[in-house]
Write an enzyme that holds these catalytic residues in place. Structure first.
Site, PDB file in Angstrom:
ATOM      1  N   GLU A  79       0.789  -1.233   0.000  1.00 12.90           N
ATOM      2  CA  GLU A  79       0.000   0.000   0.000  1.00 12.90           C
ATOM      3  C   GLU A  79       0.821   1.283   0.000  1.00 12.90           C
ATOM      4  O   GLU A  79       0.270   2.352  -0.268  1.00 12.90           O
ATOM      5  CB  GLU A  79      -0.944   0.006   1.216  1.00 12.90           C
ATOM      6  CG  GLU A  79      -0.266   0.254   2.530  1.00 12.90           C
ATOM      7  CD  GLU A  79      -1.124   1.101   3.469  1.00 12.90           C
ATOM      8  OE1 GLU A  79      -2.271   1.415   3.114  1.00 12.90           O
ATOM      9  OE2 GLU A  79      -0.627   1.458   4.535  1.00 12.90           O
TER      10      GLU A  79
ATOM     11  N   HIS B 198      -3.968   3.503   2.960  1.00 12.16           N
ATOM     12  CA  HIS B 198      -3.446   4.357   1.891  1.00 12.16           C
ATOM     13  C   HIS B 198      -3.802   3.839   0.496  1.00 12.16           C
ATOM     14  O   HIS B 198      -3.272   4.335  -0.499  1.00 12.16           O
ATOM     15  CB  HIS B 198      -1.923   4.487   2.008  1.00 12.16           C
ATOM     16  CG  HIS B 198      -1.478   5.304   3.177  1.00 12.16           C
ATOM     17  ND1 HIS B 198      -1.703   6.663   3.257  1.00 12.16           N
ATOM     18  CD2 HIS B 198      -0.819   4.953   4.313  1.00 12.16           C
ATOM     19  CE1 HIS B 198      -1.207   7.125   4.404  1.00 12.16           C
ATOM     20  NE2 HIS B 198      -0.670   6.102   5.063  1.00 12.16           N
TER      21      HIS B 198
END
Length: 264
Positions: free
Chosen positions: A44, A73
């Site tokens: 991520e 994220h």
């Protein structure tokens, strides 16, 4: 006689260019040494520490990831909202509200076993999502016939992570924590047979503030003003865990840390 054990390698949050380069360099070496049956990587933060793109997801798969997980994220790169549906074996947290693109769990065949991989996100000090505890119950109820169950629990609070591990003890083969980028030393097999660690760490710059350039992080703390974090360079830590699981019972036999360093 065939090996009675199934081995799953999990590699922690890949942070920025340095993390991607280190993954490409070290993951093939680690896989050659330990010969895992399945490799899961959290990607991520692969885009300069801020999310993921389809191109970078492909790069992580080329480095050796069989399944990619994410976290809070996941949507930092806005183009990924449209790209995620086309990405194979890539998960975003399952407990996003209905209508979010992508999937939060999948079943993959590996070494003759059905492996359920699920990705959930905590709620303490995190963006508000649906209840991850009940979401995990929902996933397990929908997949009664799998052999191995692995969960990447992406959360901030150690208390929530530990509670989540106990919640799934005896029902999952392994629960590993991600998000803080700081590895913890509490890896063990819980009494019910679930391998657990509060946080695996990251594949990211060692001399940093959780992957970000330390000077930019210090400016934010010293001034109180908003300042975009930039990914740091230098020596990169490669944090991962190898979980050994009984093929017969689906319970963990052991969990060991595999940590390396690489100079980018």
């Amino acid at each position: 006689m065939s090996d009675p054990h199934f081995q799953l390698l999990f590699v922690a949050d890949v942070y920025g260019r340095a993390g991607r380069e280190t993954l490409a360099e070290l993951l093939p070496q680690v896989k050659a040494e330990f010969k895992p049956d399945l490799t899961v990587v959290n990607g991520e933060n692969a885009a300069a520490g801020h999310g993921l793109t389809g191109k970078l997801a492909q790069e992580l798969r080329q480095a050796g990831a069989d399944v990619l997980t994410t976290g809070n994220h996941v949507w930092d790169q806005k183009t990924f909202l449209a790209e995620i549906e086309d990405e194979p074996n890539l998960l975003r947290p399952y407990n996003y509200p209905p209508g979010a693109p992508g999937i939060g769990c999948l079943v993959i065949e590996a070494a003759g076993l059905k492996v359920l991989v699920m990705n959930l996100q905590g709620r303490i000090f995190m963006p508000p999502l649906d209840d991850p505890f009940r979401a995990a119950d929902e996933i397990l109820a929908a997949h009664p016939d799998v052999d191995v169950i692995f969960c990447d629990f992406h959360a901030e609070a150690t208390s929530e992570k530990q509670a989540f591990g106990w919640h799934l003890d005896g029902r999952a083969s392994a629960v590993v924590g991600t998000h803080t980028h700081v590895p913890t030393a509490d890896h063990r097999v819980l009494p019910g047979g679930t391998a657990y660690v509060t946080d695996v760490g990251m594949v990211g710059p060692r001399d940093s503030v959780i992957g970000a350039d330390k000077e930019s992080a210090l400016r934010r703390f010293l001034t109180g003003l908003p300042h975009r974090f930039e990914a740091a360079d230098g020596v990169v830590t490669f944090n991962s865990v190898l979980v050994t699981i009984s093929r017969l019972t689906g319970r963990a036999v052991s969990i060991q840390r595999i940590d390396r360093e690489h100079l980018c």
